[in-house]
Design a protein around this motif. Structure first.
Motif, PDB file in Angstrom:
ATOM      1  N   GLU A 160       8.965   1.927   7.106  1.00  0.00           N
ATOM      2  CA  GLU A 160       7.655   2.242   7.674  1.00  0.00           C
ATOM      3  C   GLU A 160       6.828   0.983   7.941  1.00  0.00           C
ATOM      4  OE1 GLU A 160       3.907   5.294   6.826  1.00  0.00           O
ATOM      5  OE2 GLU A 160       5.756   5.417   5.635  1.00  0.00           O
ATOM      6  N   ALA A 161       7.075  -0.078   7.168  1.00  0.00           N
ATOM      7  CA  ALA A 161       6.319  -1.317   7.354  1.00  0.00           C
ATOM      8  C   ALA A 161       6.907  -2.214   8.426  1.00  0.00           C
ATOM      9  CB  ALA A 161       6.242  -2.078   6.033  1.00  0.00           C
ATOM     10  N   GLY A 162       8.060  -1.847   8.976  1.00  0.00           N
ATOM     11  CA  GLY A 162       8.616  -2.604  10.085  1.00  0.00           C
ATOM     12  C   GLY A 162       9.670  -3.621   9.721  1.00  0.00           C
ATOM     13  N   PHE A 163      10.150  -3.612   8.471  1.00  0.00           N
ATOM     14  CA  PHE A 163      11.207  -4.547   8.086  1.00  0.00           C
ATOM     15  C   PHE A 163      12.569  -4.040   8.569  1.00  0.00           C
ATOM     16  CE2 PHE A 163       7.895  -5.644   5.042  1.00  0.00           C
ATOM     17  CZ  PHE A 163       7.934  -7.029   5.081  1.00  0.00           C
ATOM     18  N   ALA A 164      13.474  -4.980   8.814  1.00  0.00           N
ATOM     19  CA  ALA A 164      14.810  -4.604   9.293  1.00  0.00           C
ATOM     20  C   ALA A 164      15.534  -3.748   8.268  1.00  0.00           C
ATOM     21  CB  ALA A 164      15.622  -5.857   9.608  1.00  0.00           C
ATOM     22  N   ASP A 165      15.344  -4.040   7.000  1.00  0.00           N
ATOM     23  CA  ASP A 165      15.951  -3.242   5.931  1.00  0.00           C
ATOM     24  C   ASP A 165      15.250  -3.566   4.623  1.00  0.00           C
ATOM     25  OD1 ASP A 165      17.090  -5.690   4.953  1.00  0.00           O
ATOM     26  OD2 ASP A 165      18.789  -5.418   6.305  1.00  0.00           O
ATOM     27  N   ALA A 201      12.926   1.799   0.038  1.00  0.00           N
ATOM     28  CA  ALA A 201      13.607   1.920   1.333  1.00  0.00           C
ATOM     29  C   ALA A 201      12.683   2.521   2.387  1.00  0.00           C
ATOM     30  CB  ALA A 201      14.865   2.760   1.182  1.00  0.00           C
ATOM     31  N   ALA A 202      11.953   3.555   2.017  1.00  0.00           N
ATOM     32  CA  ALA A 202      11.029   4.189   2.959  1.00  0.00           C
ATOM     33  C   ALA A 202       9.893   3.247   3.327  1.00  0.00           C
ATOM     34  CB  ALA A 202      10.477   5.480   2.367  1.00  0.00           C
ATOM     35  N   THR A 260       9.527  -7.869  -7.564  1.00  0.00           N
ATOM     36  CA  THR A 260      10.231  -7.050  -6.593  1.00  0.00           C
ATOM     37  C   THR A 260       9.428  -5.777  -6.292  1.00  0.00           C
ATOM     38  OG1 THR A 260      11.449  -5.782  -8.241  1.00  0.00           O
ATOM     39  CG2 THR A 260      12.454  -7.850  -7.482  1.00  0.00           C
ATOM     40  N   PRO A 261       9.648  -5.182  -5.125  1.00  0.00           N
ATOM     41  CA  PRO A 261       8.978  -3.918  -4.824  1.00  0.00           C
ATOM     42  C   PRO A 261       9.280  -2.834  -5.850  1.00  0.00           C
ATOM     43  CG  PRO A 261       9.941  -4.842  -2.834  1.00  0.00           C
ATOM     44  CD  PRO A 261      10.433  -5.680  -3.975  1.00  0.00           C
ATOM     45  N   ALA A 262      10.521  -2.779  -6.331  1.00  0.00           N
ATOM     46  CA  ALA A 262      10.886  -1.744  -7.305  1.00  0.00           C
ATOM     47  C   ALA A 262      10.099  -1.897  -8.598  1.00  0.00           C
ATOM     48  CB  ALA A 262      12.386  -1.797  -7.582  1.00  0.00           C
ATOM     49  N   ARG A 263       9.960  -3.127  -9.086  1.00  0.00           N
ATOM     50  CA  ARG A 263       9.208  -3.346 -10.332  1.00  0.00           C
ATOM     51  C   ARG A 263       7.711  -3.083 -10.109  1.00  0.00           C
ATOM     52  NH1 ARG A 263      11.672  -8.049 -14.154  1.00  0.00           N
ATOM     53  NH2 ARG A 263      13.824  -7.322 -14.132  1.00  0.00           N
ATOM     54  N   TYR A 264       7.232  -3.455  -8.944  1.00  0.00           N
ATOM     55  CA  TYR A 264       5.826  -3.180  -8.622  1.00  0.00           C
ATOM     56  C   TYR A 264       5.570  -1.674  -8.648  1.00  0.00           C
ATOM     57  CZ  TYR A 264       1.561  -2.774  -5.870  1.00  0.00           C
ATOM     58  OH  TYR A 264       0.303  -2.444  -5.422  1.00  0.00           O
ATOM     59  N   ARG A 265       6.435  -0.916  -7.990  1.00  0.00           N
ATOM     60  CA  ARG A 265       6.250   0.534  -7.918  1.00  0.00           C
ATOM     61  C   ARG A 265       6.367   1.177  -9.298  1.00  0.00           C
ATOM     62  NH1 ARG A 265       9.547   5.116  -6.983  1.00  0.00           N
ATOM     63  NH2 ARG A 265       8.499   6.743  -5.754  1.00  0.00           N
ATOM     64  N   ALA A 266       7.331   0.684 -10.098  1.00  0.00           N
ATOM     65  CA  ALA A 266       7.535   1.251 -11.436  1.00  0.00           C
ATOM     66  C   ALA A 266       6.308   1.042 -12.321  1.00  0.00           C
ATOM     67  CB  ALA A 266       8.760   0.636 -12.084  1.00  0.00           C
ATOM     68  N   ALA A 267       5.651  -0.125 -12.176  1.00  0.00           N
ATOM     69  CA  ALA A 267       4.475  -0.399 -13.012  1.00  0.00           C
ATOM     70  C   ALA A 267       3.298   0.505 -12.640  1.00  0.00           C
ATOM     71  CB  ALA A 267       4.078  -1.860 -12.877  1.00  0.00           C
ATOM     72  N   LEU A 268       3.243   0.950 -11.377  1.00  0.00           N
ATOM     73  CA  LEU A 268       2.152   1.796 -10.955  1.00  0.00           C
ATOM     74  C   LEU A 268       2.436   3.279 -11.151  1.00  0.00           C
ATOM     75  CD1 LEU A 268       1.013   0.101  -7.615  1.00  0.00           C
ATOM     76  CD2 LEU A 268       0.273  -0.354  -9.951  1.00  0.00           C
ATOM     77  N   ALA A 269       3.675   3.607 -11.464  1.00  0.00           N
ATOM     78  CA  ALA A 269       4.062   5.003 -11.582  1.00  0.00           C
ATOM     79  C   ALA A 269       3.324   5.675 -12.733  1.00  0.00           C
ATOM     80  CB  ALA A 269       5.578   5.115 -11.800  1.00  0.00           C
ATOM     81  N   ARG A 316       0.832  -1.207   0.000  1.00  0.00           N
ATOM     82  CA  ARG A 316       0.000   0.000   0.000  1.00  0.00           C
ATOM     83  C   ARG A 316       0.868   1.258   0.000  1.00  0.00           C
ATOM     84  NH1 ARG A 316      -2.912  -3.334   3.672  1.00  0.00           N
ATOM     85  NH2 ARG A 316      -2.134  -2.219   5.503  1.00  0.00           N
ATOM     86  N   LEU A 317       1.974   1.232   0.719  1.00  0.00           N
ATOM     87  CA  LEU A 317       2.868   2.388   0.758  1.00  0.00           C
ATOM     88  C   LEU A 317       3.514   2.618  -0.610  1.00  0.00           C
ATOM     89  CD1 LEU A 317       4.541   1.650   4.210  1.00  0.00           C
ATOM     90  CD2 LEU A 317       3.045   3.593   3.698  1.00  0.00           C
ATOM     91  N   LEU A 318       3.939   1.535  -1.259  1.00  0.00           N
ATOM     92  CA  LEU A 318       4.528   1.659  -2.594  1.00  0.00           C
ATOM     93  C   LEU A 318       3.505   2.198  -3.588  1.00  0.00           C
ATOM     94  CD1 LEU A 318       6.421  -1.746  -2.619  1.00  0.00           C
ATOM     95  CD2 LEU A 318       7.526   0.508  -2.660  1.00  0.00           C
ATOM     96  N   ALA A 319       2.271   1.704  -3.491  1.00  0.00           N
ATOM     97  CA  ALA A 319       1.225   2.166  -4.404  1.00  0.00           C
ATOM     98  C   ALA A 319       0.913   3.641  -4.184  1.00  0.00           C
ATOM     99  CB  ALA A 319      -0.037   1.328  -4.214  1.00  0.00           C
ATOM    100  N   ALA A 320       1.129   4.117  -2.954  1.00  0.00           N
ATOM    101  CA  ALA A 320       0.869   5.525  -2.647  1.00  0.00           C
ATOM    102  C   ALA A 320       2.049   6.423  -3.009  1.00  0.00           C
ATOM    103  CB  ALA A 320       0.550   5.687  -1.158  1.00  0.00           C
TER     104      ALA A 320
END
Length: 268
Positions: free
Chosen positions: A239-244, A234-235, A259-268, A225-229
Motif C-alpha cells: 500500500e505504501a508503494g514499495f516493490a516488496d 506485507a500489506a 524492523t517493521p515487524a518489531r515496530y508493529r509487535a510493540a504497538l499491538a 502509519r499503516l503498521l500502527a493502524a
C-alpha cells in the motif's frame, strides 16, 4: 534489528500516540523526518546531526529533540557506537498534555540540550517502558512532568519561514500527496516548470536531500502509519508503494532503526 554494532528495541508505551525506542549503533541514519515530536537522551557515546540550525553534536547526558516534519540525520562521532533513548509523540496528543498557552505554534528551538534534570526525567520515563505492561497513569504522569518543563524552557514560536521556491513546492506536493504512486524526474520537472537539473539542484538546496530520497521517506512514514493502524508488513509495503516487503524493511530500518515487524509487535 541486530548485528554486532547495531541493536534497537521498540518498547510498549502504554499510551496511544506514544512510541519509544532504544538504540545502540554505529550506523549513520540518512536525512529524514518524523510525523511526531521526538525527544530523548544520549546515554553513551556521541553523535552529530544535521538540522535547521546546521550541524550539531550531542554527547552522553545530552537531550536530543526533533520537531514534527523537521529534516535531520544522525552519524556517530569517530565511527564509535553511541546509545540513545527516544520518545515520539503524536502532535495531537501533545496538545492534550501541555498548558493552554503552549499548545499552539510552539516548537522546540534547539536539537541538542544540556539539562541534567530533564535528562533524568526522560530516563525515569523509560524505566516505565521496560515493564511488560506499562501502567498508563504512571506513563502519562511522567510524560507531563517532562513535557511541561521541556517546552517552558526550550519551546518558542518560530519566526516565519520562507517556504521552498514554487518549483520545489510543486514537486514536494506531488511526492507528499501520492507517495505510493510511481513518479519520474521528468514528471516532477514538468509539474515544476523547470529542467530536471534545475529541479535537482533547487530541491537539494531547499530540502536537504534528493527527490528520490524524499519519496522513500514519505513511503516509510506512510508504512509506519499503516503498521500502527494494524496492517501487516506485507500489506503495508504494497500500500505504501514499495516493490516488496524486503525493500520496505531495509528502508524502514535505515530510518527508524527497527524492523517493521518489531515496530508493529510493540504497538499491538
Amino acid at each position: 534489528m541486530r548485528d554486532e554494532r547495531h541493536r534497537a528495541r521498540q518498547h510498549r508505551s502504554g499510551l496511544p500516540g506514544l512510541e519509544a525506542v532504544s538504540v545502540s549503533s554505529d550506523r549513520a541514519f540518512p536525512r529524514h523526518a518524523h510525523d511526531q515530536l521526538g525527544f530523548g537522551v544520549v546515554v553513551a557515546g556521541a553523535h552529530r546531526s544535521w538540522s535547521g540550525l546546521g550541524a550539531v553534536e550531542a554527547a552522553a547526558g545530552d537531550l536530543i529533540t526533533v520537531n514534527p516534519g523537521e529534516i535531520h540525520d544522525g552519524v556517530p562521532v569517530r565511527s564509535a557506537v553511541r546509545t540513545w533513548r527516544m520518545v515520539y509523540l503524536d502532535p495531537s496528543r501533545l496538545a492534550d498534555l501541555l498548558p493552554e498557552e503552549r499548545r499552539k505554534g510552539v516548537e522546540l528551538a534547539r536539537p541538542a540540550l544540556r539539562d541534567p534534570a530533564l535528562a533524568t526525567g526522560v530516563i525515569g520515563l523509560f524505566g516505565l517502558f521496560a515493564m511488560d505492561r506499562p501502567d498508563p497513569l504512571a506513563v502519562e504522569q511522567d510524560l507531563v512532568r517532562v513535557l511541561v518543563p521541556l517546552f517552558a524552557r526550550y519551546g518558542s514560536r518560530p519566526a516565519p519561514r520562507r517556504g521552498p521556491p514554487p518549483p520545489v513546492a510543486r514537486a514536494l506536493r506531488r511526492l507528499e500527496e501520492a507517495p505510493a504512486e510511481a513518479v519520474t524526474l521528468a514528471e516532477l520537472a514538468g509539474l515544476s516548470g523547470v529542467s530536471r537539473f534545475q529541479l535537482l539542484r533547487g530541491f537539494a538546496r531547499s530540502v536537504g536531500t534528493t527527490p528520490h530520497a524524499y519519496l522513500i521517506q514519505q513511503r516509510v512514514r506512510l508504512a509506519r502509519r499503516l503498521l500502527a493502524a494494524g496492517s501487516g508488513p506485507a500489506a503495508a509495503a504494497a500500500e505504501a508503494g514499495f516493490a516488496d516487503q524486503s525493500h520496505m524493511t531495509r528502508a524502514f530500518v535505515r530510518q527508524y532503526g527497527v524492523t517493521p515487524a518489531r515496530y508493529r509487535a510493540a504497538l499491538a
